[in-house]
Design a protein around this motif. Structure first.
Motif, short mmCIF file in Angstrom:
data_model
loop_
_atom_site.label_atom_id
_atom_site.label_comp_id
_atom_site.label_asym_id
_atom_site.label_seq_id
_atom_site.Cartn_x
_atom_site.Cartn_y
_atom_site.Cartn_z
N LYS A 457 0.81 -1.22 0.00
CA LYS A 457 0.00 0.00 0.00
C LYS A 457 0.85 1.26 0.00
O LYS A 457 0.54 2.25 -0.65
N ARG A 458 1.91 1.23 0.80
CA ARG A 458 2.69 2.45 0.98
C ARG A 458 3.88 2.58 0.03
O ARG A 458 4.37 3.67 -0.20
N TYR A 461 3.78 5.13 -2.87
CA TYR A 461 3.69 6.51 -2.39
C TYR A 461 5.01 6.96 -1.77
O TYR A 461 5.39 8.13 -1.90
N GLN A 481 -5.79 7.18 -2.39
CA GLN A 481 -5.84 5.71 -2.38
C GLN A 481 -6.95 5.22 -1.46
O GLN A 481 -6.93 4.10 -0.99
N ALA A 487 -4.28 3.87 6.05
CA ALA A 487 -3.37 4.93 5.63
C ALA A 487 -3.14 5.96 6.72
O ALA A 487 -2.10 6.63 6.74
N ALA A 491 0.42 7.66 6.45
CA ALA A 491 0.38 8.70 5.41
C ALA A 491 1.41 9.80 5.67
O ALA A 491 2.13 10.21 4.76
N TRP A 499 -4.47 13.19 2.34
CA TRP A 499 -4.74 11.79 1.97
C TRP A 499 -6.24 11.52 2.05
O TRP A 499 -6.91 11.85 2.99
#
Length: 699
Positions: A457-458, A461, A481, A487, A491, A499
């Motif tokens: 997921k991260r 980014y 996202q 997140a 984030a 975010w």
């Protein structure tokens, strides 16, 4: 699938149960049965201003659900309600509810109609239907009414990405059981269903400096900051204590140049003067590692233009941001969403001008032909004192099928900086294909993948964060996202300046609330949002919107728009207008130029609102502000006007007297002891600020 059938069956069983009120013999007790279609329906309203259908659907066709015609009942349209005042002697309400078959012929596009029906008794939801779709058989309603004084039947659209423009719902064979001499009257009168008009006072001719009074910039990076100032033109600007490398345009009030290389706070005293007077304000240039010290304010192309977006639309938006005066109230970004790029996706065969090489021989991304000069575009935007943003995806393609940044992250970041962009929205989109490949071809949704805490997921980014920070330009970094993978926990450290907490939002009252609640839960936002990294509730849905396949004035009522803007400011979300600024009507403009309301969003303290109270009918939010003030939002979720009271102790402010000011009307309401009470129209919000001592400008 059996799962769907079981879920629907469970909902049907649940929907027939009474919740919260006495039930049993009351439903079968002797008494008069009054059919709702024979009662006074003046206490009713429907979405888009339609009249409630009496023994017919809204629009005049027979009441028909799942191809069965019903002789008795009423036809409604979301968002709508019918309200009755009772004398406490009614014993039961019974009906069947469903989506009228006429919805099939009235919706635009292929999306289904999906609706929810609610029964309210004395301000509480005592029955809620499952989510009903077109073609489904009607669901039975049985509710006990012992002692109830106010009964409301509410019709609402449900779920995102449905055809809420065609949400026609029927209350079939709807009837109330009561004694022969019982009183049943409408919830009527102008206050009960009142829609608010323009509340923002006219702008004053004297200069007034508005917007954020603090701006974060990294050492040695470009500075473009328009001192947002309203008042009669011409204006003349002067400044004291300008740091080396920064100048002030005396006619336009724009700070330009290069930030000092030495970190620190540089307080600049700016004065604006015209023939009517002068105003002075200290603006802090905070030079350090953190940018986005207040939520960004500006415009984004997607809600109005979508895939039809062109370079001329972007230029028109920049000019309109200036010409409408929005720039004088702090609106500063002009953001290009998807479709500035080339697009070779099969679904876009009808746009031949977008097809062709997406990158040059060296791999540099190419804009489509309607954006022939990206550097010239950003120069024009900067000349007005605004900042420019664009859009991309970590995947091979964007959500619209345009060229993404996968495999070209550093090249793209360098190109954006060379063009002069100041903001990037980075949308997950096709990156799920990358992760699926890593998982051996498993689709992203297997194993509830959206909610896993995973490196996947991260990772994309974090990669773009590193690429952006290698550029000699501040680029505000906005994650899109959808709040996946918790997140909120990562984030900020992954570089987000904003975010998204949920999926896309469109102009629907229920959809707006889903966005507010999101995956995280609105009550938790304050733990994760603040200067440098803000929650993003998605773009604003005021003015003309394009949803349900066509362009139209927002489907939010005026009251709902007040709630929308108030909560976006209270919760510190980025404020990104999504309508056509060249066709800005007076009401929409009034929502966007209220400096008292916008000051809540841009308050330099940067502590967002907490939810203090949440019931079916109302919410109370409180946000600490600079100068000892507290902003308070009283939100009415009930279909009719409601008196809402909050004690100062409940707000954590003690029991003493406090001064209160209505922010939308910009009007002092004097001192209040112990508590504050307001009559709030349906789906509206009363937004005030308070503190223990009088405002120095209390009118």
């Amino acid at each position: 699938m059996s799962f769907v059938r079981m879920d629907r069956a469970a909902w049907r069983k649940r929907a027939t149960l009474l919740t919260g009120l006495a039930f049993g013999a009351a439903l079968t007790a002797a008494g008069d049965v009054r059919y709702v279609d024979a009662l006074d329906l003046s206490g009713s309203y429907n979405g888009r201003g339609d009249r409630t259908g009496v023994r017919q659907a809204v629009g005049g066709t027979p009441l028909t659900v799942a191809e069965k015609v019903f002789a008795r009942g009423i036809g409604t349209r979301a968002e709508g309600a019918v309200g009755f005042r009772l004398d406490g002697r009614a014993t039961a309400f019974e009906a069947r509810v469903g989506v009228d078959d006429c919805a099939r012929g009235l919706k635009r596009g292929s999306r289904q109609v999906q609706m929810v029906f609610r029964v309210w008794a004395d301000g509480k939801v005592v029955w809620r239907s499952p989510s009903l779709r077109e073609g489904m058989r009607p669901v039975e309603v049985r509710v006990g009414l012992a002692g109830v004084r106010e009964l409301v039947l509410e019709t609402s659209s449900d779920a995102p990405w449905v055809a809420f423009d065609a949400a026609y719902g029927d209350w079939l064979d709807a009837r109330i059981t009561c004694p022969d001499d019982a009183h049943i009257g409408p919830i009527a009168g102008p206050e009960a269903m009142r829609q608010l008009g323009i509340l923002t006072p006219p702008e004053k001719p004297e200069p007034q400096i508005n917007g954020a009074d603090i701006w974060g910039v990294r050492p040695g990076r470009p500075v473009v900051f328009r001192v947002a100032t309203s008042g009669e033109r011409p204006l003349r600007f002067t400044a004291k204590n300008l740091p080396d490398g920064v100048t002030l345009d005396a006619e336009k009030g724009i700070l330009r140049g290069t930030a000092p290389t030495q970190e620190g706070d540089y307080d600049i005293e700016v004065t604006a003067e015209n023939a009517k007077g002068r105003a002075t304000r200290t603006i802090r240039l905070a030079v350090g590692a953190t940018i986005a010290l207040t939520p960004p304010m500006g415009w984004n192309s997607w809600n109005i233009w979508g895939s039809r977006f062109t370079g001329e639309h972007a230029r028109e938006a920049a000019r309109a941001l200036d010409a409408t005066g929005l720039g004088d109230h702090g609106w500063a970004y002009v953001n290009l969403d998807d479709f500035w790029e080339m697009n070779n996706a099969p679904q876009n065969k009808d746009r031949p001008e977008l097809r062709g090489p997406a990158r040059d021989a060296e791999g540099r991304i190419l804009p489509n032909p309607s954006f022939p000069d990206m550097k010239g575009l950003t120069d024009d935007i900067h000349a007005l004192g605004f900042r420019a943003g664009l859009y991309s995806s970590p995947g091979p393609t964007t959500c619209g099928g345009c060229e993404g940044s996968y495999g070209h992250e550093l090249q793209d970041a360098a190109q954006w900086a060379d063009w002069g962009f100041d903001y990037v929205k980075y949308d997950w989109c096709s990156y799920d294909e990358v992760v699926a490949d890593e998982r051996g071809g498993l689709p992203w949704h297997i194993g509830d993948w959206r909610d896993e805490r995973g490196e996947s997921k991260r990772r994309p980014y974090r990669l773009m964060r590193d690429c952006l920070r290698r550029q000699n330009r501040d680029i505000l970094y906005s994650f899109c996202q959808y709040g996946m993978g918790h997140a909120e926990e990562w984030a900020r450290e992954t570089g987000a300046n904003a975010w998204r907490v949920w999926e896309d939002m469109k102009d629907s009252w229920p959809w707006m609330w889903r966005s507010i609640e999101s995956r995280l839960g609105a009550g938790n936002y304050w733990k994760w949002s603040g200067p440098g990294c803000w929650i993003d509730l998605d773009m604003m849905i005021v003015g003309d919107q394009r949803s349900c396949g066509f362009t139209h004035p927002t489907f939010l009522t005026p009251n709902e728009q007040y709630t929308h803007v108030s909560l976006w400011c209270m919760l510190g979300s980025p404020l990104l207008i999504g309508c056509d600024l060249t066709k800005l009507d007076a009401f929409t403009r009034s929502l966007l130029v209220n400096d008292e309301v916008l000051a809540v969003s841009q308050d330099r303290l940067g502590k967002i609102a907490r939810r203090i109270r949440r019931t079916d009918a109302e919410e109370v939010w409180a946000r600490p502000l600079s100068g000892g003030f507290t902003a308070v939002a009283l939100v009415n979720k009930y279909p009719f006007a409601r008196e809402i009271t909050v004690t100062f102790a409940e707000l954590g402010l003690g029991d003493g007297e406090r001064w209160v000011k209505d922010l939308w009307r910009q009007k002092c309401e004097g001192r209040h002891a112990v508590a504050y009470t307001a009559l709030v129209p349906p789906h509206a919000t009363k937004l005030v600020k308070t503190r223990a001592v009088d405002c120095p400008k209390c009118d």
